[in-house]
Write a protein that holds these residues in place. Structure first.
Motif, short mmCIF file in Angstrom:
data_model
loop_
_atom_site.label_atom_id
_atom_site.label_comp_id
_atom_site.label_asym_id
_atom_site.label_seq_id
_atom_site.Cartn_x
_atom_site.Cartn_y
_atom_site.Cartn_z
N ASN A 125 -13.94 82.55 36.90
CA ASN A 125 -12.64 83.15 36.58
C ASN A 125 -12.09 83.85 37.83
OD1 ASN A 125 -10.41 84.37 35.51
ND2 ASN A 125 -11.52 85.73 34.13
N LYS B 282 -14.64 82.53 29.82
CA LYS B 282 -14.70 82.22 28.41
C LYS B 282 -13.86 83.20 27.59
CE LYS B 282 -19.39 80.33 28.86
NZ LYS B 282 -20.80 80.47 28.44
N LYS B 283 -13.74 84.43 28.06
CA LYS B 283 -12.89 85.43 27.44
C LYS B 283 -11.94 85.97 28.51
CE LYS B 283 -16.13 86.91 23.83
NZ LYS B 283 -16.80 88.06 23.15
N ALA C 95 -19.25 86.68 30.13
CA ALA C 95 -18.29 85.79 29.49
C ALA C 95 -16.90 85.95 30.12
CB ALA C 95 -18.23 86.08 27.99
#
Length: 567
Positions: free
Chosen positions: A110, A86-87, A81
């Protein structure tokens, strides 16, 4: 107190105070661990936790807490994640750092720059390196920012310095250079177990025995720490406690006393490190010089080993690099967060600086603190003693004046490309080490924008003729006037053999820097004055100076026209 019956007698007031204290302590909320505090502040939906915990207490959206079970697959999902974006926050421990990568990989969604906060590093340098390596790897979009986190308790430097020392020593073993392990995180003054710290501790013991420290007395220190520093006659022992034992005993003292002792100790370290840095003897391992462009101009073979055929070279490299000045927004944030900050502008040059308080030095014989300030400039930082600052041209100004001057210099620095020519001794250096200059021992790596690199020792222009002479190389290397002027401006003294033996150096006269010519024959003073030099009689001695603005032009005439010296 014990009564006649042998039973202890209690003080009711003391008992009531004790019970009240226990009641207050039990009513206070528990102090969270760093991990739980992060999850509570940012929310478990925004933080990826990759640790070895099998259960954790989380707060649901309705405010109720519940116990959550976790497995190894949960940690994999949390790491995925984070890499998918997402985080945006990741917390991992030793258990969660094995076999995983968290760098800004070009294959991951990311690719934001990682800011790696090193919290509770422990005592093992190899594990700290493993954790740092999780966010800094090849095939990445950006390099991470490493930020060690400590509290304002000076005793915590004990733990951080141990990691710094072990990181540096491990880097020296694995890569042959000390900067690799520590990643340049730590300054030599931060290492509390270095040779400078050991020497500073002996000075601290001497000042303690002489009663010249403000933090603690000798008797009180011995009583609190259990260290015996003097013999039965009150004289300091020959064998003093090692610095590791002294640091460990300091941790048992109250926080305020710890901070006072560490301030004095760090001032002594900073004094020694600053002196070594100014003298060019500070061992900082390999220093990397990042440049935008590097062009190899000349390559001279200094020596060829008869057994292996390995060669030593003197490279002449032209480097160009752009400056990266500190923005106005950032310097204003620093000024707002520091109560001692003051806006300054130099009355002569018009250059701005933000004055902040720096760690004081300490006079080693009397233990007298020497206050210092730090002048933060757009492209560099300077340290100055407070007494010297009052005698300089720096003056406090209003915020608007400072902002205008800072913005103007930042714009000028961004447009300017600094170009210079350096000489680098590289290749097999050990056989020619004694022939290299002894006043600059740093090893440098030059890395350009294309990824090319050269590793070796910098050799200044004025040292080249002496280097050729020591190695028996029949090659004349005339030092140009521009090189002499540049070397003298940087603070080095240059010996000239032509047209007569003399020395050009930078001197301070009445608080102002001057360029002085030492050793000139007295009968040549009229000719030297005719080409622009001037003399002053200081303390019954005639001294010859070169005007600062005409150094290069006068040196060109001095070096290129020996016929004028004929009697």
């Amino acid at each position: 107190m014990v009564g006649d019956d042998g039973h202890p007698v209690y003080n009711p007031e003391a008992q009531a105070a004790r019970d009240g204290l226990i009641e207050t302590l039990c009513a206070m909320p528990p102090i969270m661990s760093a991990l739980d505090a992060l999850l509570e502040h940012f929310g478990h939906d925004n933080v990826s936790e990759v640790t070895g915990r099998t259960k954790r207490l989380i707060t649901a959206s309705d405010g109720r807490q519940k116990l959550e079970s976790r497995s190894a697959r949960t940690s994999q999902a949390e790491a995925a994640a984070f890499m998918a974006g997402k985080k945006r926050i990741l917390v991992f421990s030793d258990a969660g750092g094995t076999g995983r990568s968290y760098h800004a990989s070009l294959d991951a969604a990311n690719q934001e720059q990682r800011v790696h906060l090193l919290l509770e590093p422990g005592w093992r340098a190899d594990r700290a390196i493993q954790g740092l390596g999780r966010t800094h790897r090849t095939h990445q979009a950006t390099t991470p920012l490493f930020r060690p986190v400590t509290t304002d308790c000076k005793g915590e430097l004990r733990f951080t310095s141990t990691i710094a020392r072990r990181l540096d020593s491990l880097g020296a073993l694995t890569r042959g250079q000390r900067q690799t392990g520590g990643q340049g995180l730590f300054d030599p003054a931060d290492n509390l177990e270095s040779e400078y710290a050991c020497a500073a501790l002996l000075s601290w013991f001497d000042l303690l025995a002489a009663g010249k420290l403000a933090s603690i007395t000798l008797d009180d220190f011995q009583h609190r720490t259990g260290l015996e520093l003097v013999d039965k006659d009150g004289v300091l022992k020959d064998e003093m406690p090692p610095i590791q034992r002294w640091l460990n005993r300091i941790l048992a003292l109250p926080i305020a006393l710890q901070n006072s002792i560490f301030e004095e100790f760090l001032a002594l370290i900073e004094t020694r490190v600053s002196a070594a840095r100014e003298a060019g003897r500070l061992d900082v391992g390999v220093e990397t010089i990042l440049v935008d462009k590097a062009t190899l101009i000349d390559d001279i073979v200094l020596r060829t080993d008869p057994g292996t055929g390995a060669t030593s070279h003197l490279l002449t490299i032209e480097i160009a690099r752009r400056r990266t000045p500190v923005s106005l927004e950032r310097i204003l944030r620093i000024a707002e967060s520091d109560a001692s900050a003051c806006f300054m502008v130099n009355a002569k040059s018009g250059k701005p600086a933000l004055r902040t308080r720096a760690r004081a030095l300490m006079e080693e014989k009397e233990g007298t603190p020497i206050p210092r300030v730090e002048l933060m400039r757009p492209t560099r930082n300077e340290y100055m003693r407070e007494d010297d600052l009052f005698e300089s041209s720096w003056a406090a100004v209003e915020r608007d004046v400072f902002c205008d001057a800072w913005s103007h210099e930042v714009e000028a620095a961004r447009e300017k490309v600094d170009s210079e020519t350096v000489r680098l001794a590289t290749g097999l250096l050990l056989p020619i080490w004694s022939a290299l200059p002894s006043d600059h021992l740093a090893v440098n790596r030059i890395v350009d924008g294309e990824g090319r690199s050269w590793l070796g020792r910098l050799v200044f222009d004025d040292h080249v003729p002496q280097l050729f002479t020591k190695l028996g190389i029949d090659r004349s290397e005339a030092l140009p006037a521009s090189a002499v002027a540049k070397a003298v401006a940087s603070g080095r003294s240059i010996d000239l053999s032509h047209p007569f033996p003399s020395t050009v150096k930078r001197s301070i006269v009445n608080g102002s820097p001057r360029i002085e010519l030492v050793g000139c024959p007295a009968d040549r003073l009229p000719w030297l004055k005719s080409i622009g030099c001037f003399t002053e009689i200081i303390q019954y001695r005639t001294r010859l100076f070169i005007p600062v603005g005409q150094v290069e032009a006068i040196l060109e005439r001095l070096l290129a026209d020996p016929s004028q010296l004929a009697a």
